[in-house]
Structures are given as C-alpha cells and as structure tokens.
Design a protein around this motif. Structure first.
Motif, PDB file in Angstrom:
ATOM      1  N   LEU A  14    -105.084  40.789 -28.357  1.00 51.46           N
ATOM      2  CA  LEU A  14    -103.994  41.665 -28.796  1.00 51.46           C
ATOM      3  C   LEU A  14    -103.369  41.179 -30.103  1.00 51.46           C
ATOM      4  CD1 LEU A  14    -102.322  42.298 -25.317  1.00 51.46           C
ATOM      5  CD2 LEU A  14    -103.584  43.982 -26.694  1.00 51.46           C
ATOM      6  N   PHE A  15    -103.161  39.865 -30.232  1.00 55.15           N
ATOM      7  CA  PHE A  15    -102.584  39.321 -31.470  1.00 55.15           C
ATOM      8  C   PHE A  15    -103.508  39.570 -32.654  1.00 55.15           C
ATOM      9  CE2 PHE A  15     -99.964  35.809 -29.152  1.00 55.15           C
ATOM     10  CZ  PHE A  15     -99.035  36.754 -28.760  1.00 55.15           C
ATOM     11  N   ASP A  16    -104.803  39.355 -32.457  1.00 57.57           N
ATOM     12  CA  ASP A  16    -105.759  39.592 -33.548  1.00 57.57           C
ATOM     13  C   ASP A  16    -105.783  41.071 -33.946  1.00 57.57           C
ATOM     14  OD1 ASP A  16    -106.349  36.898 -33.550  1.00 57.57           O
ATOM     15  OD2 ASP A  16    -108.249  37.113 -32.474  1.00 57.57           O
ATOM     16  N   ALA A  17    -105.687  41.941 -32.956  1.00 58.83           N
ATOM     17  CA  ALA A  17    -105.649  43.379 -33.237  1.00 58.83           C
ATOM     18  C   ALA A  17    -104.387  43.726 -34.022  1.00 58.83           C
ATOM     19  CB  ALA A  17    -105.696  44.175 -31.934  1.00 58.83           C
ATOM     20  N   ALA A  18    -103.256  43.158 -33.624  1.00 56.59           N
ATOM     21  CA  ALA A  18    -101.996  43.405 -34.337  1.00 56.59           C
ATOM     22  C   ALA A  18    -102.090  42.924 -35.783  1.00 56.59           C
ATOM     23  CB  ALA A  18    -100.842  42.718 -33.618  1.00 56.59           C
ATOM     24  N   LEU A  23    -102.264  44.053 -41.531  1.00 54.35           N
ATOM     25  CA  LEU A  23    -102.852  43.824 -42.852  1.00 54.35           C
ATOM     26  C   LEU A  23    -103.434  45.102 -43.457  1.00 54.35           C
ATOM     27  CD1 LEU A  23    -104.611  40.394 -42.240  1.00 54.35           C
ATOM     28  CD2 LEU A  23    -102.597  40.833 -43.660  1.00 54.35           C
ATOM     29  N   GLN A  24    -103.997  45.962 -42.630  1.00 60.01           N
ATOM     30  CA  GLN A  24    -104.646  47.165 -43.145  1.00 60.01           C
ATOM     31  C   GLN A  24    -103.684  48.318 -43.389  1.00 60.01           C
ATOM     32  OE1 GLN A  24    -107.643  47.942 -40.192  1.00 60.01           O
ATOM     33  NE2 GLN A  24    -108.790  46.086 -40.685  1.00 60.01           N
ATOM     34  N   ALA A  25    -102.690  48.467 -42.514  1.00 64.48           N
ATOM     35  CA  ALA A  25    -101.864  49.679 -42.589  1.00 64.48           C
ATOM     36  C   ALA A  25    -100.360  49.420 -42.671  1.00 64.48           C
ATOM     37  CB  ALA A  25    -102.160  50.558 -41.381  1.00 64.48           C
ATOM     38  N   SER A  98    -103.024  35.197 -46.219  1.00 65.07           N
ATOM     39  CA  SER A  98    -103.107  35.428 -44.773  1.00 65.07           C
ATOM     40  C   SER A  98    -102.114  36.516 -44.394  1.00 65.07           C
ATOM     41  CB  SER A  98    -102.802  34.115 -44.029  1.00 65.07           C
ATOM     42  OG  SER A  98    -101.419  33.815 -44.132  1.00 65.07           O
ATOM     43  N   VAL A  99    -101.684  36.486 -43.168  1.00 61.88           N
ATOM     44  CA  VAL A  99    -100.791  37.510 -42.647  1.00 61.88           C
ATOM     45  C   VAL A  99     -99.321  37.248 -43.010  1.00 61.88           C
ATOM     46  CG1 VAL A  99    -100.368  36.442 -40.402  1.00 61.88           C
ATOM     47  CG2 VAL A  99    -100.465  38.939 -40.586  1.00 61.88           C
ATOM     48  N   ALA A 102     -97.280  40.025 -44.729  1.00 59.87           N
ATOM     49  CA  ALA A 102     -97.149  41.173 -43.833  1.00 59.87           C
ATOM     50  C   ALA A 102     -96.164  40.893 -42.700  1.00 59.87           C
ATOM     51  CB  ALA A 102     -98.516  41.546 -43.271  1.00 59.87           C
ATOM     52  N   VAL A 103     -96.101  39.649 -42.242  1.00 60.99           N
ATOM     53  CA  VAL A 103     -95.149  39.286 -41.192  1.00 60.99           C
ATOM     54  C   VAL A 103     -93.721  39.441 -41.702  1.00 60.99           C
ATOM     55  CG1 VAL A 103     -94.223  37.329 -39.875  1.00 60.99           C
ATOM     56  CG2 VAL A 103     -96.666  37.845 -39.792  1.00 60.99           C
ATOM     57  N   VAL A 104     -93.475  39.060 -42.943  1.00 63.52           N
ATOM     58  CA  VAL A 104     -92.133  39.228 -43.518  1.00 63.52           C
ATOM     59  C   VAL A 104     -91.760  40.707 -43.529  1.00 63.52           C
ATOM     60  CG1 VAL A 104     -90.703  38.925 -45.576  1.00 63.52           C
ATOM     61  CG2 VAL A 104     -92.307  37.127 -44.896  1.00 63.52           C
ATOM     62  N   ALA A 105     -92.683  41.546 -43.935  1.00 64.22           N
ATOM     63  CA  ALA A 105     -92.424  42.992 -43.945  1.00 64.22           C
ATOM     64  C   ALA A 105     -92.166  43.498 -42.529  1.00 64.22           C
ATOM     65  CB  ALA A 105     -93.601  43.737 -44.570  1.00 64.22           C
ATOM     66  N   LEU A 106     -92.929  43.010 -41.567  1.00 61.32           N
ATOM     67  CA  LEU A 106     -92.751  43.425 -40.175  1.00 61.32           C
ATOM     68  C   LEU A 106     -91.360  43.051 -39.671  1.00 61.32           C
ATOM     69  CD1 LEU A 106     -93.844  44.480 -37.449  1.00 61.32           C
ATOM     70  CD2 LEU A 106     -94.722  42.157 -37.049  1.00 61.32           C
TER      71      LEU A 106
END
Length: 198
Positions: A14-18, A23-25, A98-99, A102-106
């Motif tokens: 699930l984490f890898d899918a997230a 990263l993609q969308a 890396s991610v 994107a984590v900051v944006a999340l």
C-alpha cells in the motif's frame, strides 16, 4: 502465513502504491480507492489495517521519513572523501529526486494529515526534518575532519541547504541540472569549505 508478516507485506504494498500515485499524479489523486487499485487489492484491505485514510497517510509519511536512515549513513560515510560540495549535491539530488518533495505537497494539501502527524512529530515536516538532521550530522563530521572551517554554523547551514534544495526541485517536470545543484550548494556552504577541492 503469520499475521505480522502478511500485515507488513500489505503495508509495504500500500505504501509503495501511494508513493507511485503521489509521484505520478500529485496529492489530489491520492485517495483510498486509488491506492488500493494501484496496489491491486480490495479497498477494505486498507481499512482493515488503518483506522482511516489519514491514519494510513500518516504512517506512509513516517515510513518514508524512517527510510532516511540509509541515506544518512551513506552521506556520513562519504565524509572525508570526494568533495564537500559534491557529496552534498549528490545527497540533495537523491533526497529530492525521491518522494520528499511530493510528501511536502501532500502534508500541505491535507489538514487532517498535518494534525495526525503533529501527534507523533511535534515540529517540522518529517522527511525534511530528517534530511536536515542528516545534513547537519554530515557537516559536523566534515568540520571535525577540518574540511570545513571550525566556526562553520552547521545548525544554520543544514536547514538552509534543505530549504534551497526544496525550492530548486519543487514543481519541476525534471530534476534540475547537476550544475545548478552544485552552484546552489556552493553558494550556501562555499565560504565554510576550507579547500574547494575538498
């Protein structure tokens, strides 16, 4: 299969899918249905292992922050080798490639996620805070080795590098040129480096 092993496998799946979705969308595409679809499992699987979607996201962010340990060890081991600017540029490129961005944006995007993270992470953004600590430890090591001036303020230099790195990498379709990263690192730490070839 023992429950603990199966749970860990599901969590990682699930984490890898997230991470792939993020990263993609971007954060707006990150929903429980999108994650379970990407992971190839039923939606109920996520809710069996996490109280709700924000609990899942909080665990995902903290998991990605914990993964900084391997990067931190590699950077610390590079102390005394190569050049300070080169080591830092490589570490920042790996981090922000890396991610992390994107984590900051999340975290910025989801109020409930920020509230959940505050319960376990009282200050800062988990991935970036860990990165700043990683850079600070490395800079201290280089200062102890004499490759940075004894009065180098590593407590200020580390978060400055993280902030400047984040700005350099944020909202880009592709990573900045290596020369741009090195120029930024040189601007931040250049005055503290005792020997530019170090």
């Amino acid at each position: 299969m023992p429950t603990g092993v199966a749970l860990r496998d599901v969590r990682e799946q699930l984490f890898d899918a997230a991470e792939r979705i993020l990263l993609q969308a971007g954060p707006s595409a990150l929903t429980s249905r999108a994650v379970t679809t990407e992971a190839g499992c039923a939606k109920g699987v996520l809710h069996r292992h996490f109280a709700d979607f924000d609990a899942f996201l909080a665990e995902f962010v903290l998991d990605r922050a914990e993964r900084m340990d391997a990067r931190a060890a590699a950077l610390r081991e590079s102390a005394g080798t190569g050049t300070v600017v080169g080591n830092l540029a490589d570490a920042l490129t790996a981090l922000f490639g890396s991610v992390a961005v994107a984590v900051v944006a999340l975290i910025t995007f989801r109020d409930d996620l920020r509230a959940r993270l505050r319960e376990r992470w009282p200050a800062g953004v988990p991935v970036l805070t860990e990165a700043a600590i990683m850079i600070e430890v490395y800079l201290r090591e280089e200062r102890d080795r004499g490759r940075l001036s004894p009065d180098a303020d590593v407590d200020a230099l580390a978060p400055t590098l993280i902030g400047a790195g984040h700005l350099l990498f944020a909202d880009r379709a592709a990573a900045p040129a290596e020369s741009d990263v090195r120029r930024m690192v040189t601007a931040v730490v250049g005055a503290a480096v005792r020997d530019p070839s170090a």
